[in-house]
Write an enzyme that holds these catalytic residues in place. Structure first.
Site, short mmCIF file in Angstrom:
data_model
loop_
_atom_site.label_atom_id
_atom_site.label_comp_id
_atom_site.label_asym_id
_atom_site.label_seq_id
_atom_site.Cartn_x
_atom_site.Cartn_y
_atom_site.Cartn_z
N LYS A 118 0.83 -1.21 0.00
CA LYS A 118 0.00 0.00 0.00
C LYS A 118 0.86 1.26 0.00
CE LYS A 118 -4.52 -1.65 1.09
NZ LYS A 118 -5.79 -1.56 1.79
N LYS A 200 -5.31 -9.30 -7.96
CA LYS A 200 -6.56 -9.57 -7.23
C LYS A 200 -7.66 -8.59 -7.67
CE LYS A 200 -7.39 -8.22 -2.82
NZ LYS A 200 -7.61 -8.18 -1.38
N LYS A 203 -11.92 -3.66 -4.87
CA LYS A 203 -12.96 -2.65 -4.99
C LYS A 203 -12.41 -1.25 -5.22
CE LYS A 203 -14.14 -3.56 -0.23
NZ LYS A 203 -12.91 -3.47 0.52
N1 AQP Z 1 -10.46 -10.73 -5.10
C1 AQP Z 1 -10.80 -11.34 -3.98
N2 AQP Z 1 -11.01 -12.67 -3.97
C2 AQP Z 1 -11.36 -13.30 -2.82
N3 AQP Z 1 -11.55 -12.66 -1.65
C3 AQP Z 1 -11.36 -11.33 -1.62
N4 AQP Z 1 -11.47 -10.41 -0.66
C4 AQP Z 1 -11.19 -9.19 -1.14
N5 AQP Z 1 -10.90 -9.27 -2.45
C5 AQP Z 1 -10.99 -10.61 -2.78
C6 AQP Z 1 -11.84 -10.72 0.72
O1 AQP Z 1 -12.82 -9.77 1.13
C7 AQP Z 1 -12.69 -9.54 2.52
C8 AQP Z 1 -12.77 -8.08 2.82
O2 AQP Z 1 -11.72 -7.40 2.28
P1 AQP Z 1 -11.37 -5.94 2.79
O3 AQP Z 1 -12.49 -5.05 2.58
O4 AQP Z 1 -10.84 -5.99 4.19
O5 AQP Z 1 -10.19 -5.46 1.93
P2 AQP Z 1 -9.39 -6.10 0.82
O6 AQP Z 1 -9.04 -7.53 1.05
O7 AQP Z 1 -8.21 -5.19 0.60
O8 AQP Z 1 -10.43 -6.02 -0.34
P3 AQP Z 1 -10.36 -5.14 -1.61
O9 AQP Z 1 -11.64 -5.33 -2.35
O10 AQP Z 1 -9.09 -5.44 -2.36
O11 AQP Z 1 -10.33 -3.69 -1.00
P4 AQP Z 1 -9.36 -2.49 -1.29
O12 AQP Z 1 -9.40 -2.32 -2.78
O13 AQP Z 1 -9.91 -1.34 -0.53
O14 AQP Z 1 -7.98 -2.88 -0.81
C9 AQP Z 1 -11.40 -10.20 2.98
O15 AQP Z 1 -11.72 -11.39 3.67
C10 AQP Z 1 -10.68 -10.50 1.69
O16 AQP Z 1 -9.85 -11.66 1.79
#
Ligand code: AQP
Length: 336
Positions: A118, A200, A203
């Site tokens: 990050k 990955k 969002k």
């Molecule tokens: N692509 C993915 N495939 C499977 N699981 C996923 N998770 C996120 N992306 C995938 C799972 O969603 C849960 C919540 O995630 P988070 O909101 O804590 O943040 P994150 O993992 O960083 O998700 P994002 O969507 O990638 O958010 P941003 O873009 O803000 O960093 C977790 O259990 C994660 O494993």
């Protein structure tokens, strides 16, 4: 007759309102959360404080916290069974965070790959919160003495740190925290970006075509899948190394149809990618449509959402404050 009532294990999991939820969030987390409610005592948190480690537009963050709550309810989180709350509504998390920061080592926090990733992604905002994020995550878990934490591969390092810090605290003072274990669900496949299947699905990705949102409509879902980056050899075969795009689509199709990779390959043998992409889009839309209809209904009912969060925060605070009081006493903070 003697009755044995086995206490259910406690689970804590959270999701950041850092964007609308994607299909990755649904498959990797939310979908499983609903299922876990039968077998575990679950606490689910909208991690609004964690979202602040990256710059957020205040009005958007506020709106997304409400939307996140509505989506979790629509996707099957049942407040009669589980506690659903927003992280910032339970101040004990940040209070314990400070104590845990004072029990985490600079070297340990420096080694976290998410911090490195990050920091590289937002070089203009490498803030202290990003650095101490794992201590807050440890506080989220330890304050409830959660036994299990459903985590993706990306979070195992943070969970390990939570265990290290808990252990250190327990040894320095006296047994206080449960050491949490990771809970890896079978269907928690990592869903990849539709525009770059080596990354990955996230969002907060700037490219709208890289992700499917849980509240995308059918046409948008199918259109995005039609555009998904694949390869040029025209064969539908599961091979994450050489065919990451097709393999990602096969994983998604597998989740919603239950068909094995071999069955999927046989079903689309000789039919070409275009057909397959539409089929994937259709099964995803079929699964998300009813959730979306429910989501729209819930989102229109602000009083219901607010009340849900209020009750959730009250129940969570009751558990969290109990732990915090113990911790404050143990570290020597003067009680009045
Ligand atoms: N692509 C993915 N495939 C499977 N699981 C996923 N998770 C996120 N992306 C995938 C799972 O969603 C849960 C919540 O995630 P988070 O909101 O804590 O943040 P994150 O993992 O960083 O998700 P994002 O969507 O990638 O958010 P941003 O873009 O803000 O960093 C977790 O259990 C994660 O494993």
């Amino acid at each position: 007759m003697e009755q044995t009532t086995e206490k259910k294990k406690r689970i804590l999991s959270g999701i950041q309102p850092s964007g609308s939820f994607t299909l990755g969030n649904y498959i990797g987390a939310i979908r499983n959360w609903a299922k876990l409610q039968d077998d575990f005592e679950c606490l689910y948190m909208v991690a609004d404080l964690h979202a602040l480690t990256v710059r957020q537009v205040p009005a958007d963050l506020r709106a997304r916290t409400k939307e996140a709550t509505a989506m979790l309810l629509a996707a099957g989180i049942d407040t009669k069974e589980s506690i659903l709350f927003a992280q910032s509504h339970v101040p004990a998390h940040t209070q314990l965070n400070w104590i845990l920061c004072c029990n985490s080592q600079f070297g340990e926090l420096s080694r976290m790959t998410q911090f490195k990733d990050k920091s590289a992604k937002h070089p203009d905002n490498v803030n202290g919160g990003l650095f101490t994020y794992p201590a807050l995550m440890a506080a989220d878990i330890l304050i409830y003495n959660a036994d299990l934490v459903p985590v993706g591969q990306d979070q195992t390092q943070h969970l390990e740190l939570a265990r290290t810090v808990a252990n250190r605290f327990n040894n320095a003072y006296s047994p206080t925290f449960t050491l949490p274990d990771g809970y890896i669900t079978k269907e928690g496949a990592k869903i990849m970006s539709l525009t770059d299947p080596t990354k990955k699905m996230s969002k907060s990705d700037d490219n709208q075509n890289s992700f499917i949102l849980m509240n995308d409509d059918r046409d948008t879902i199918v259109r995005k899948f039609k555009r998904a980056v694949t390869d040029s050899d025209g064969v539908i075969r599961f091979d994450t190394e050489n065919k990451p795009g097709i393999s990602n689509l096969m994983s998604i199709y597998n989740v919603f149809t239950g068909k094995s990779m071999d069955e999927i390959a046989a079903e689309f043998d000789g039919r070409g990618y275009a057909d397959f992409k539409v089929a994937v889009g259709e099964v995803v839309a079929d699964a998300l449509d009813p959730i979306n209809a429910e989501y729209e209904k819930i989102l229109a009912d602000k009083a219901y959402i607010d009340n849900t969060l209020k009750e959730g925060a009250q129940m969570a605070s009751k558990l969290a404050n109990r732990t915090l009081t113990k911790v404050y006493k143990k570290v020597g903070l003067y009680q009045i």
